[in-house]
Write a protein that holds these residues in place. Structure first.
Motif, PDB file in Angstrom:
ATOM      1  N   ASP A 204      21.546  -4.411  -3.985  1.00 26.47           N
ATOM      2  CA  ASP A 204      20.975  -3.340  -3.170  1.00 26.47           C
ATOM      3  C   ASP A 204      19.472  -3.352  -3.409  1.00 26.47           C
ATOM      4  OD1 ASP A 204      23.433  -2.479  -2.158  1.00 26.47           O
ATOM      5  OD2 ASP A 204      23.813  -1.245  -3.915  1.00 26.47           O
ATOM      6  N   LEU A 205      18.700  -3.736  -2.399  1.00 26.25           N
ATOM      7  CA  LEU A 205      17.270  -3.983  -2.549  1.00 26.25           C
ATOM      8  C   LEU A 205      16.449  -2.955  -1.783  1.00 26.25           C
ATOM      9  CD1 LEU A 205      17.286  -7.845  -2.111  1.00 26.25           C
ATOM     10  CD2 LEU A 205      16.442  -6.678  -4.134  1.00 26.25           C
ATOM     11  N   ASP A 206      15.328  -2.551  -2.408  1.00 22.65           N
ATOM     12  CA  ASP A 206      14.330  -1.707  -1.755  1.00 22.65           C
ATOM     13  C   ASP A 206      12.963  -2.244  -2.177  1.00 22.65           C
ATOM     14  OD1 ASP A 206      12.873   0.168  -0.462  1.00 22.65           O
ATOM     15  OD2 ASP A 206      13.590   1.897  -1.587  1.00 22.65           O
ATOM     16  N   VAL A 207      12.280  -2.937  -1.260  1.00 24.53           N
ATOM     17  CA  VAL A 207      11.011  -3.612  -1.560  1.00 24.53           C
ATOM     18  C   VAL A 207       9.910  -2.968  -0.733  1.00 24.53           C
ATOM     19  CG1 VAL A 207       9.810  -5.819  -1.641  1.00 24.53           C
ATOM     20  CG2 VAL A 207      12.281  -5.749  -2.005  1.00 24.53           C
ATOM     21  N   ASN A 208       8.786  -2.589  -1.403  1.00 22.58           N
ATOM     22  CA  ASN A 208       7.625  -2.000  -0.741  1.00 22.58           C
ATOM     23  C   ASN A 208       6.381  -2.783  -1.114  1.00 22.58           C
ATOM     24  OD1 ASN A 208       9.534   0.513  -0.861  1.00 22.58           O
ATOM     25  ND2 ASN A 208       7.926   1.034   0.600  1.00 22.58           N
ATOM     26  N   LYS A 209       5.484  -2.958  -0.139  1.00 26.12           N
ATOM     27  CA  LYS A 209       4.152  -3.508  -0.392  1.00 26.12           C
ATOM     28  C   LYS A 209       3.172  -2.747   0.480  1.00 26.12           C
ATOM     29  CE  LYS A 209       1.509  -7.789  -0.812  1.00 26.12           C
ATOM     30  NZ  LYS A 209       0.272  -7.206  -0.252  1.00 26.12           N
ATOM     31  N   ASP A 210       2.617  -1.653  -0.078  1.00 28.08           N
ATOM     32  CA  ASP A 210       1.683  -0.786   0.628  1.00 28.08           C
ATOM     33  C   ASP A 210       0.261  -1.115   0.180  1.00 28.08           C
ATOM     34  OD1 ASP A 210       3.979   0.325   1.607  1.00 28.08           O
ATOM     35  OD2 ASP A 210       3.950   2.031   0.231  1.00 28.08           O
ATOM     36  N   ALA A 211      -0.682  -1.097   1.123  1.00 29.82           N
ATOM     37  CA  ALA A 211      -2.084  -1.389   0.821  1.00 29.82           C
ATOM     38  C   ALA A 211      -2.978  -0.530   1.710  1.00 29.82           C
ATOM     39  CB  ALA A 211      -2.379  -2.873   1.025  1.00 29.82           C
ATOM     40  N   ILE A 212      -4.249  -0.358   1.285  1.00 29.34           N
ATOM     41  CA  ILE A 212      -5.221   0.422   2.052  1.00 29.34           C
ATOM     42  C   ILE A 212      -5.746  -0.425   3.207  1.00 29.34           C
ATOM     43  CG2 ILE A 212      -7.422   1.640   1.952  1.00 29.34           C
ATOM     44  CD1 ILE A 212      -6.915   2.114  -1.001  1.00 29.34           C
ATOM     45  N   ASN A 213      -5.728   0.141   4.389  1.00 27.95           N
ATOM     46  CA  ASN A 213      -6.252  -0.529   5.572  1.00 27.95           C
ATOM     47  C   ASN A 213      -7.714  -0.134   5.743  1.00 27.95           C
ATOM     48  OD1 ASN A 213      -6.775  -1.628   8.080  1.00 27.95           O
ATOM     49  ND2 ASN A 213      -4.774  -1.088   8.915  1.00 27.95           N
ATOM     50  N   THR A 214      -8.600  -1.069   5.426  1.00 33.00           N
ATOM     51  CA  THR A 214     -10.037  -0.779   5.492  1.00 33.00           C
ATOM     52  C   THR A 214     -10.564  -0.731   6.917  1.00 33.00           C
ATOM     53  OG1 THR A 214     -10.495  -3.139   5.233  1.00 33.00           O
ATOM     54  CG2 THR A 214     -10.408  -1.806   3.222  1.00 33.00           C
ATOM     55  N   SER A 215      -9.774  -1.135   7.889  1.00 37.05           N
ATOM     56  CA  SER A 215     -10.244  -1.133   9.282  1.00 37.05           C
ATOM     57  C   SER A 215     -10.172   0.246   9.917  1.00 37.05           C
ATOM     58  CB  SER A 215      -9.418  -2.123  10.112  1.00 37.05           C
ATOM     59  OG  SER A 215      -9.499  -3.419   9.571  1.00 37.05           O
ATOM     60  N   PHE A 216      -9.399   1.147   9.327  1.00 39.05           N
ATOM     61  CA  PHE A 216      -9.232   2.476   9.897  1.00 39.05           C
ATOM     62  C   PHE A 216      -9.519   3.522   8.821  1.00 39.05           C
ATOM     63  CE2 PHE A 216      -6.422  -0.403  12.157  1.00 39.05           C
ATOM     64  CZ  PHE A 216      -6.744  -0.157  13.479  1.00 39.05           C
ATOM     65  N   THR A 217     -10.048   4.628   9.229  1.00 35.00           N
ATOM     66  CA  THR A 217     -10.298   5.772   8.348  1.00 35.00           C
ATOM     67  C   THR A 217      -9.905   7.042   9.080  1.00 35.00           C
ATOM     68  OG1 THR A 217     -12.587   5.934   9.114  1.00 35.00           O
ATOM     69  CG2 THR A 217     -12.192   4.631   7.108  1.00 35.00           C
ATOM     70  N   SER A 218      -9.707   8.091   8.296  1.00 33.67           N
ATOM     71  CA  SER A 218      -9.370   9.391   8.863  1.00 33.67           C
ATOM     72  C   SER A 218     -10.082  10.464   8.057  1.00 33.67           C
ATOM     73  CB  SER A 218      -7.856   9.618   8.835  1.00 33.67           C
ATOM     74  OG  SER A 218      -7.405   9.667   7.510  1.00 33.67           O
ATOM     75  N   ASN A 219     -10.097  11.655   8.611  1.00 39.31           N
ATOM     76  CA  ASN A 219     -10.760  12.756   7.912  1.00 39.31           C
ATOM     77  C   ASN A 219     -10.035  13.127   6.625  1.00 39.31           C
ATOM     78  OD1 ASN A 219     -12.652  12.896   9.986  1.00 39.31           O
ATOM     79  ND2 ASN A 219     -11.403  14.350  11.176  1.00 39.31           N
TER      80      ASN A 219
ATOM     81  N   GLY B  62      -8.456  11.038   4.619  1.00 33.94           N
ATOM     82  CA  GLY B  62      -8.536  10.001   3.600  1.00 33.94           C
ATOM     83  C   GLY B  62      -8.251   8.643   4.203  1.00 33.94           C
ATOM     84  N   PRO B  63      -8.127   7.644   3.367  1.00 35.88           N
ATOM     85  CA  PRO B  63      -7.863   6.290   3.875  1.00 35.88           C
ATOM     86  C   PRO B  63      -6.476   6.182   4.499  1.00 35.88           C
ATOM     87  CG  PRO B  63      -7.704   6.343   1.486  1.00 35.88           C
ATOM     88  CD  PRO B  63      -8.220   7.689   1.893  1.00 35.88           C
ATOM     89  N   VAL B  64      -6.345   5.155   5.314  1.00 32.56           N
ATOM     90  CA  VAL B  64      -5.082   4.897   5.994  1.00 32.56           C
ATOM     91  C   VAL B  64      -4.341   3.804   5.228  1.00 32.56           C
ATOM     92  CG1 VAL B  64      -4.007   4.126   8.142  1.00 32.56           C
ATOM     93  CG2 VAL B  64      -6.052   5.570   8.203  1.00 32.56           C
ATOM     94  N   LEU B  65      -3.009   4.005   5.022  1.00 30.86           N
ATOM     95  CA  LEU B  65      -2.187   3.049   4.299  1.00 30.86           C
ATOM     96  C   LEU B  65      -1.438   2.144   5.274  1.00 30.86           C
ATOM     97  CD1 LEU B  65      -0.604   5.204   1.440  1.00 30.86           C
ATOM     98  CD2 LEU B  65      -2.634   3.763   1.353  1.00 30.86           C
ATOM     99  N   GLU B  66      -1.396   0.877   4.952  1.00 30.55           N
ATOM    100  CA  GLU B  66      -0.609  -0.097   5.704  1.00 30.55           C
ATOM    101  C   GLU B  66       0.694  -0.325   4.938  1.00 30.55           C
ATOM    102  OE1 GLU B  66      -0.976  -4.624   7.558  1.00 30.55           O
ATOM    103  OE2 GLU B  66      -2.677  -3.679   6.516  1.00 30.55           O
ATOM    104  N   VAL B  67       1.828   0.049   5.532  1.00 28.84           N
ATOM    105  CA  VAL B  67       3.118   0.089   4.846  1.00 28.84           C
ATOM    106  C   VAL B  67       3.953  -1.117   5.250  1.00 28.84           C
ATOM    107  CG1 VAL B  67       5.229   1.407   4.446  1.00 28.84           C
ATOM    108  CG2 VAL B  67       3.047   2.596   4.740  1.00 28.84           C
ATOM    109  N   LYS B  68       4.526  -1.787   4.238  1.00 25.39           N
ATOM    110  CA  LYS B  68       5.492  -2.873   4.451  1.00 25.39           C
ATOM    111  C   LYS B  68       6.695  -2.572   3.568  1.00 25.39           C
ATOM    112  CE  LYS B  68       1.823  -6.312   5.101  1.00 25.39           C
ATOM    113  NZ  LYS B  68       0.695  -5.459   4.633  1.00 25.39           N
ATOM    114  N   ASN B  69       7.878  -2.406   4.178  1.00 28.61           N
ATOM    115  CA  ASN B  69       9.064  -1.977   3.429  1.00 28.61           C
ATOM    116  C   ASN B  69      10.310  -2.645   4.018  1.00 28.61           C
ATOM    117  OD1 ASN B  69      11.410   0.443   3.576  1.00 28.61           O
ATOM    118  ND2 ASN B  69      10.626  -0.051   1.549  1.00 28.61           N
TER     119      ASN B  69
END
Length: 722
Positions: free
Chosen positions: A627-642, A644-651
């Motif tokens: 039973d696997l649950d794999v995540n690789k989340d990183a900050i997306n420097t191409s987008f910003t918001s008021n 805070g930073p935007v996260l690029e989610v891979k799951n």
């Protein structure tokens, strides 16, 4: 003298009594009937057995036949054996001999045959004629042993592969990949092992080994393969009771060994009915007498309850004896219980009542039996966990999962990891057997996950600048002054039309900027050039007489970017235990509530990390379910918001079955972006060929791919398996 007379009279009296006894026995035998002679002859191509009796019978005696050994048995009730012998040797045709055996008030005549054949009986006066049907003179040719393939190849070819698998119902399968379908295979059983030989074959060095397959939970314990002369020999060592079968499909040869399950309640082991076949033909025979016939045939000890009564009429031809007995029991509503070679037959209600009484007696004894305490040292399991399993988490005897009786208890000592159990001796024996299976070393698994992120981008841009400059206004409008060193009219290559041109004669420096079309090349999104300039090519045409400049600049840019990121988390855990590993950073962001001056903002944190959560389970055949649950989340420097930073989610979350040491792709995402832009001067940009001087082109092509691989490996504690 008187004494001599007395003795003589006594002997005379005794002789008279003996003679009377013999005469009386003869008269009784004649009254009951007896078999006087048995003879055999061939009449009209068929064999006839003649049984002569002292008196005529009213009914044909009942009989049955068996196949192995081939026999026909006839029972004569109320008939004795008056031949003075019990065996008559014949050795004629299909009949070998005849046995006449008297038991109590009946006599059985057994015809010993060479081959089983149908028969018919008929009465002829005081004789019984048994007619045996003719048997074919030439017996069918013995079927040859199964041959999987014939070896027609002259050169020895190597075997391709050797594998072991667990089949259905716990069977073990040895799978051999042959070089072709012409390899000869010989399989035979030698004692407790199976020997398989592959004719005119060779064995590669990588396959010359002994496979220990005890962990697969099949009858097969090991498979040893070696080279013997010009053939390959495989020795399969099973354990326990088993049966084997072999088959070949094209270039694959399979030997399957199945366990033979022992069912003590069955009369014969194996699937279905497996007893010797017999034929029964009875008319209104008592059930007790029929059971006696089956007991004589099977050599089983049959105990019949007094409540078994009634009669049955049946005709069975070549039916296994265990099936015949089952048919009789079902027809009369009877049940059976088997212990070793003793069979107890009684009505089903009587059997149920007896078993219920026995269980109640055992329960009563269990409540009166004295208890004792025994200690158990736990090596791998925790004593506290085992105590909870034995007591069903502290409930009564009927609690779910409770092993101990109502009077039993279990206490654990965490310091020494010992378990103290108090119960009756029979339950303590069950606890010991249970602990031998629970207190074992748990196998461990190492799980390695590889997350591959690949980026590929390509961009191309093409632009133009076009302009002209008039310098006649310089020097008071006088035409014809010299530039630099005062040369004549010229064409200048390789300089920007914005470069300054030095003019002689008081005019100072003259800037030639004067473009009226500005469509330069722009850096495509695929380029990562920073502040580097865009490559360009310029052309300036100067007229010395007219003091005018014509400027043309063509700029172009082509960018090609490729990148790959490999993340490989790995973790080791026990079989059935969840494992978790994480690496990364936490990103702050604001969360506000309320309106106006009453707005309240708080700062929260979000994980931007590489995370692996897995629960492995080792199957009996050696594979791993995860039973696997794999995540690789990183900050997306191409987008910003008021906030805070935007996260690029891979799951990816899934369950997968993988063989030990195998690698499987459990997920992937592929993105493709292709765009093309064009900017130009209306009308002029559409002109053939010349229109390229009045437009700018931009094209972007990017690919992104995410792949997730997983590889589990069982960690073995055996040095030889490493």
């Amino acid at each position: 003298m008187n004494s001599q007379k007395c003795g003589l009279g006594s002997r005379t009296w005794r002789s008279a009594i003996l003679a009377a006894t013999i005469m009386l026995t003869t008269l009784i035998a004649q009254a009951q009937g007896a078999i006087e002679a048995v003879s055999a002859s061939i009449q009209g191509g068929v064999e006839v057995v003649r049984i002569d009796l002292t008196q005529q019978m009213e009914l044909i005696p009942t009989g049955f036949s068996i196949q192995s050994p081939a026999r026909i048995a006839l029972d004569f009730p109320g008939i004795s054996n008056a031949m003075g012998r019990s065996t008559v040797e014949v050795n004629q045709g299909n009949l070998k001999s005849v046995n006449v055996v008297q038991a109590g008030d009946r006599t059985r005549v057994v015809l010993n045959l060479k081959q089983i054949t149908p028969y018919r009986a008929q009465l002829q006066g005081k004789s019984l004629l048994v007619v045996l049907e003719a048997v074919a003179s030439a017996s069918p040719a013995a079927s040859a042993a199964p041959v999987f393939s014939e070896n027609r190849s002259r050169d020895a070819l190597p075997l391709k592969d050797l594998d072991f698998r667990r089949g259905d119902e716990g069977s073990g399968r040895v799978v051999v990949d042959l070089p072709n379908n012409q390899v000869g295979v010989d399989i035979r059983q030698q004692g407790e092992t199976l020997v398989v030989e592959f004719m005119n074959s060779t064995l590669p060095e990588g396959l010359r080994r002994r496979l220990d397959v005890t962990d697969f939970a099949t009858p097969v314990q090991s498979v040893t393969t070696s080279q013997v002369g010009d053939r390959v020999r495989m020795v399969i060592e099973p354990k326990g009771l088993w049966v084997h079968s072999a088959y070949q499909s094209d270039q694959q040869f399979v030997v399957e060994v199945k366990p033979l399950k022992i069912d003590p309640s069955k009369l014969t082991q194996g699937p279905g009915y497996n007893g010797q076949k017999l034929s029964l033909n009875f008319q209104n025979i008592e059930v007790r007498s029929l059971l006696q016939v089956i007991a004589d045939f099977t050599n089983f000890n049959i105990i019949t309850s007094d409540s078994v009564t009634g009669a049955v009429t049946l005709r069975l031809q070549d039916v296994p004896w265990d099936q015949a007995l089952d048919i009789i029991l079902q027809a009369k509503g009877l049940g059976m219980r088997k212990t070793a070679n003793v069979i107890w037959i009684a009505p089903k209600d009587e059997i149920i009542a007896k078993e219920k009484l026995e269980l109640e007696s055992k329960a009563a004894v269990l409540n009166l039996e004295p208890v004792r305490t025994q200690s158990f040292q736990m090596n791998y399991a925790k004593a506290e966990d085992i105590a909870k399993q034995l007591t069903g988490a502290g409930g009564g005897e009927k609690s779910a999962g409770r092993t101990l009786s109502a009077r039993g208890s279990a206490t654990a000592d965490p310091r020494t990891n010992q378990l103290f159990v108090t119960d009756v001796p029979s339950r303590l024996e069950q606890v010991l057997q249970l602990l031998q299976k629970l207190d074992v070393a748990v196998r461990q698994v190492m799980i390695e996950v590889r997350i591959v992120t690949a980026d590929e981008a390509f961009g191309r841009s093409l632009g133009v600048k076009f302009g002209a400059t008039d310098l006649r206004a310089n020097k008071g409008g006088d035409g014809g002054y010299a530039l630099s060193d005062g040369g004549s009219n010229r064409i200048a290559f390789g300089t920007s039309y914005q470069d300054a041109v030095a003019a002689s004669g008081g005019g100072g420096t003259v800037n030639t900027t004067g473009s009226f079309i500005t469509l330069p090349a722009t850096a495509p999104s695929a380029a990562n050039l920073g502040t580097n300039p865009v490559p360009s090519f310029a052309l300036s045409i100067f007229s010395n007489l007219a003091n005018r400049f014509l400027n043309l600049e063509i700029s172009a840019l082509e960018a090609d970017n490729k990148g790959k990121i490999v993340s490989s988390p790995r973790v080791v855990t026990s079989d059935g235990k969840k494992a978790f590993i994480k690496q990364g950073q936490q990103v702050p962001y604001q969360s506000c509530s309320g309106t106006g001056g009453t707005q309240t903002c708080t700062t929260a944190f979000k994980d931007a990390a590489l995370r692996l959560e897995v629960t492995p389970q080792i199957t009996p055949e050696g594979s791993i379910i995860m039973d696997l649950d794999v995540n690789k989340d990183a900050i997306n420097t191409s987008f910003t918001s008021n906030a805070g930073p935007v996260l690029e989610v891979k799951n990816v979350t899934t369950q997968v079955l993988v063989e030990n040491g195998g690698t499987v792709l459990i997920g992937g995402v592929f993105e493709l972006e292709d765009s093309s832009n064009q900017t130009g001067v209306p009308v002029l940009a559409d002109l053939p060929w010349v229109g390229n001087l009045f437009k700018s082109k931009l094209r972007n092509n990017s690919k992104r791919e995410l792949l997730v691989f997983v590889t589990p490996r069982i960690i073995s504690d055996k040095i030889g398996d490493r």
